[in-house]
Design an enzyme around this catalytic site. Structure first.
Site, short mmCIF file in Angstrom:
data_model
loop_
_atom_site.label_atom_id
_atom_site.label_comp_id
_atom_site.label_asym_id
_atom_site.label_seq_id
_atom_site.Cartn_x
_atom_site.Cartn_y
_atom_site.Cartn_z
N ASP A 510 44.95 34.12 34.82
CA ASP A 510 44.36 35.40 34.43
C ASP A 510 44.30 36.32 35.66
O ASP A 510 44.57 35.89 36.78
CB ASP A 510 42.96 35.12 33.88
N GLU A 513 47.44 40.81 37.69
CA GLU A 513 48.22 42.07 37.80
C GLU A 513 48.59 42.43 39.25
O GLU A 513 49.63 43.10 39.41
CB GLU A 513 47.44 43.20 37.15
N ARG A 592 48.50 36.42 31.85
CA ARG A 592 48.18 37.76 31.35
C ARG A 592 49.23 38.78 31.79
O ARG A 592 49.67 39.59 30.99
CB ARG A 592 46.79 38.20 31.82
N ASP A 608 42.33 41.23 26.69
CA ASP A 608 40.92 41.28 26.30
C ASP A 608 40.68 42.28 25.17
O ASP A 608 40.14 43.37 25.37
CB ASP A 608 40.07 41.65 27.52
N HIS A 666 39.31 32.92 21.01
CA HIS A 666 38.63 33.07 22.31
C HIS A 666 37.60 34.18 22.21
O HIS A 666 37.83 35.21 21.58
CB HIS A 666 39.67 33.39 23.40
#
Length: 926
Positions: A510, A513, A592, A608, A666
């Site tokens: 996660d 980026e 992600r 998310d 989740h």
């Protein structure tokens, strides 16, 4: 019997229930000549544009300023390519004309829209000239020269053009500095050894101004025409535009929106960013690839191999402009000619996805905020108690000590090793989260990951050569540099240390980026060309360092300015490699942030999201887009991550999510529980039933992933991939297919007990009952009570299914049931790939079974094309044949008469076959 109501209205626009109205869709035309050529269409548009400007000047009392030069009035609005794309700048006539461009004010667009550019290129704007063009063994090499400087600094006057006719359906065009090397993406791409002999495309060039004109030979359709606007190639601003042959354009991720992009002055930015999925924002990954449907049903794709910040401007001409702030213009064009083939050809360049372990296709459960390993364990036990399928239990960052990677909260998660042992005893798996930000504040000598990473020099550095310090969950952090091979070894060693205590099965990476709670670093970012480039694309936050690290940060391979969009890919590569070395089995990684080729190393979840109906609806175009990007193992957080779900929403979402290729529920902390056991008996039963349906289809789903791994087929598939001639399918993104055979039509709105779906021409069979519906290509309204998900099998298909269990391990030992859906000609086919579900490279090593199923002339045949010992452990128990027109008098299995049942809805069932999967057989009905 199921009833269907035929509708004349079109399918509702995807996910727009909360909006007042969809934007008007611009019309396009098929073939576009160089835009200054006076075709009838352009003449009409010019006249209309000129009259409009004149009328506006009269009614505005002159607020539009002096009359523009005639050459500017020649350019119709839809063909105005933006000469001043800078955001946050009020473009004046003086600013515009200082660039040598045309300035015509237009009425302001609606709120939130971009509208027609006021400053645009005139037909005679200086561009490059093709000075020379020579043949090479693989294609051509040319020299491009710019005589007049453009308006961005460090304009490059001489460019090298390389053209390679790589295959009959793939063209490679690369433009770079003729004199000096530039950064290029460190991605392994195929190197061809000989020129394509019979390409299905023809390539021509405009010499002055330089332009590429690419046509499909079979139809003459112009796929690319870059003469529509000037080529600009400065050190930190590269721009090239093209006409498009239609308005049906897909891809260009990662964004949230409909599957088909609007060409109504729409700009898409590709710069990895941590932000909850929101329309118009640049999201977690960067995928500079588009697929476009052409009139007549052909398709082509274009891939720009560039990892810098990219901006793609779409306009109604129809036209497209690529802008990037570094690297080179390195294009691959894929000619299909059908959309499935385009995606296969794209993956021949970026790499085919990895074959996932079978357990990865089971149901996954997670939440942030379990609070302890005992509470996590209680959820696992509750799922078992209600016999709800579950293959993997996950933990978010709360298992860590102070949110630090490779640590365990010794108080709240002391029993985690015992929980993992218990999961393994029950044939289940454990997955944990990791972030790339490594805590930098622990006392020296107390936290090996940081101490050792610092000693080996494995973190992103500032321009001063010190570790760049940002802030993430543990507080101040350094960021691992995954472009450095030494970092991969350090990552492996950290994982080995943790695995010795907690033998995890998969990893969830996660915040890669990479995400940063600060802009840049604790010291901000230094002035300079990387953090303050001459042009900043339309990124969220208006800065390259917004909620990430400084673009000037130093990495092993290059500066972060060039590598930012590759961060998630490089971490995924390191993580998959480490898992293989630790476990010796197929790795399971969910990331992600993503970039082209990531399917080789990981899957992806859509980030998310929120517990809202709109978010559930948008998940379908999201997962279909990632099918286009070569990352088939994809899904959204079922029932939504943030906010509180409702029982109705979660039930509908579990039904849809059971058909995400990657299915995980989740939830965030401090919200009510949303796992299946948290709801009423009715909702819990509905969720359990749809998961059992998923598990029954695992042999079919696993086989689809085999074809994705082998040749780049999609798993979750848009309808237009299978029905490219049916224009009605081109914009559908509220339904999808698994492979070519299974149609999923979920309910995406609250308070309804029916659903409307499009059924392409042909016969479709209800998955549960075998009852048929014949469609001429129309919208059908179907009953959809809260406990029911509509699934239909396409005629001519054979689906391998299995009696479902509560785990993939239990399920794979159960007998198979083959569902045959006969075509109007009473034929069908299907296949099954079978191996041990977890060993590395089973296909490549020959450790697998592959079985083909066929029906013709009332004879079903199972043909074993490749066999392994695994196939001897499973039997084919039942054959269900949908669409048998009349009751048989008898059924013969390998010539021996066999009992059967036949229902009024034309379903023939033969049970207790007891045939080993490893042996071929035939079954005939007379």
């Amino acid at each position: 019997m199921k009833s269907y109501q035929k509708l004349t209205t079109a399918q509702p626009a995807a996910c727009q229930v909360e909006e007042e109205g969809a934007a008007p869709v611009p019309s396009g035309h098929g073939k576009l000549a160089p835009w200054w050529v006076g075709s009838g269409l352009l003449v009409a548009a010019v006249l209309l544009s000129t009259i409009t400007v004149w009328v506006l000047r009269q009614v505005s009392g002159g607020w539009l300023g002096p009359t523009p030069p005639p050459k500017c009035l020649l350019v119709p609005e839809s063909h105005r390519f933006d000469c001043y794309p800078e955001r946050r700048v009020v473009v004046t006539q003086e600013l515009c004309e200082s660039r040598g461009c045309c300035f015509i004010q237009s009425p302001p667009p609606a709120e939130g829209k971009q509208g027609v550019p006021w400053c645009f290129y005139p037909p005679d704007f200086p561009s490059y000239t093709l000075e020379s063009l020579n043949q090479t063994a693989l294609g051509m090499v040319g020299l491009l020269v710019r005589r007049e400087k453009a308006y961005y600094p460090r304009d490059i006057e001489r460019l090298r053009l390389d053209v390679e006719f790589e295959t009959d359906t793939r063209l490679h065009i690369k433009i770079t500095d003729a004199a000096n090397p530039r950064y290029e993406v460190p991605l392994d791409v195929p190197r061809v050894m000989k020129r394509a002999e019979n390409p299905i495309y023809s390539l021509n060039f405009s010499w002055d101004p330089f332009g590429v004109l690419l046509q499909r030979k079979a139809t003459g359709t112009v796929l690319l025409n870059t003469t529509v606007a000037p080529l600009i190639f400065a050190d930190q601003f590269l721009q090239i535009s093209t006409s498009l042959p239609s308005k049906f354009l897909y891809g260009l991720g990662e964004h949230r929106g409909s599957l088909v992009h609007s060409l109504d002055w729409n700009t898409l930015t590709l710069w990895a960013r941590d932000v909850s999925p929101t329309e118009s924002f640049n999201l977690y990954g960067a995928h500079p690839f588009y697929l476009l449907m052409e009139e007549g049903g052909s398709a082509h794709g274009v891939f720009l191999l560039n990892s810098n910040a990219v901006e793609v401007a779409l306009q109604p001409a129809p036209g497209l402009t690529w802008r990037t702030i570094g690297g080179v213009l390195d294009f691959y064009i894929f000619l299909g000619p059908d959309p499935n083939m385009v995606i296969q050809q794209y993956q021949q360049v970026i790499g085919f996805p990895a074959m996932p372990p079978l357990w990865a296709l089971g149901f996954h459960l997670c939440r942030w905020g379990y609070g302890s390993s005992n509470e996590t364990w209680q959820n696992v036990r509750a799922m078992r108690n209600y016999q709800i399928p579950q293959d993997a239990q996950w933990n978010d960052i709360d298992y860590m000590d102070g949110y630090r990677d490779f640590t365990l909260d010794s108080q709240k998660f002391a029993s985690l090793p015992s929980l993992v042992e218990d999961l393994h005893k029950h044939g289940q798996r454990y997955v944990m989260i990791l972030d790339p930000g490594i805590s930098s504040t622990s006392p020296r000598g107390s936290y090996w990951p940081f101490d050792e990473g610092l000693r080996r020099g494995l973190f992103l550095n500032t321009t001063q050569g010190q570790p760049l310090i940002g802030q993430v969950w543990p507080g101040f952090t350094a960021f691992a540099d995954f472009s450095n091979p030494d970092t991969h070894q350090w990552w492996l060693e950290n994982l080995q240390h943790f695995y010795a205590h907690v033998p995890f099965d998969g990893l969830w990476i996660d915040m890669n980026e990479p995400s940063n709670f600060m802009d840049g670093s604790e010291d901000g970012c230094p002035p300079g060309e990387f953090d303050s480039p001459p042009y900043t694309p339309a990124v969220l936050g208006d800065s390259l360092s917004a909620k990430t690290v400084c673009a000037s940060a130093k990495q092993k391979v290059s500066v972060h300015y060039n590598l930012h969009n590759l961060y998630g890919l490089m971490e995924a590569k390191a993580t998959a490699s480490a898992l293989i070395k630790i476990r010796g089995k197929r790795p399971f990684v969910i990331s992600r942030s993503t970039f082209p080729s990531q399917g080789r190393y990981s899957g992806h979840w859509l980030g998310d999201n929120r517990s809202q109906w709109k978010d559930m609806c948008y998940s379908i175009p999201g997962l279909l887009s990632f099918s286009l990007f070569g990352i088939p193992l994809v899904g959204a957080d079922i029932c939504g991550f943030s906010g509180s779900t409702s029982e109705e929403l979660c039930t509908r979402w579990m039904q849809l999510g059971a058909f995400y290729p990657f299915a995980r529920n989740h939830n965030t902390q401090n919200e009510k529980a949303q796992d299946p056991t948290a709801f009423s008996p009715a909702a819990r039963t509905a969720m359990k039933d749809v998961l059992l349906t998923r598990y029954s289809l695992l042999p079919f789903l696993y086989t689809l992933f085999h074809h994705a791994h082998l040749q780049g087929d999609t798993v979750a598939r848009p309808l237009f991939f299978e029905f490219p001639q049916d224009v009605a399918t081109w914009e559908l993104d509220r339904q999808f297919l698994w492979g070519r055979s299974l149609l999923v039509t979920p309910v995406l709105e609250p308070g309804v007990d029916s659903v409307t779906g499009y059924f392409p021409q042909g016969t479709w069979y209800d998955f549960y009952t075998g009852s048929s519906v014949n469609s001429s290509g129309e919208m059908l309204k179907m009953s959809a009570p809260l406990e029911h998900l509509n699934l239909h099998i396409r005629e001519g298909s054979i689906l391998p299914t299995q009696k479902p269990g509560t785990t993939t391990e239990v399920t794979r030992a159960n007998p198979l049931r083959l569902i045959v859906a006969l075509s109007s000609l009473a034929t069908a086919w299907g296949d099954l790939f079978w191996d041990d579900g977890e060993s590395l490279d089973t296909f490549e090593k020959g450790n697998y079974s592959y079985v083909m199923f066929n029906v013709t002339q009332n004879i079903f045949t199972s043909t074993v094309l490749h066999a392994s010992t695994e196939a001897t452990k499973v039997t084919i128990g039942t054959l269900s044949i949908f669409g048998v027109q009349k009751p048989p008098s008898k059924v013969l299995l390998n010539g021996q008469e066999k009992p059967f049942s036949y229902l009024d809805n034309q379903v023939l069932t033969v049970s207790d076959l007891g045939m080993s999967l490893s042996q071929g057989f035939s079954l005939q009905w007379l």
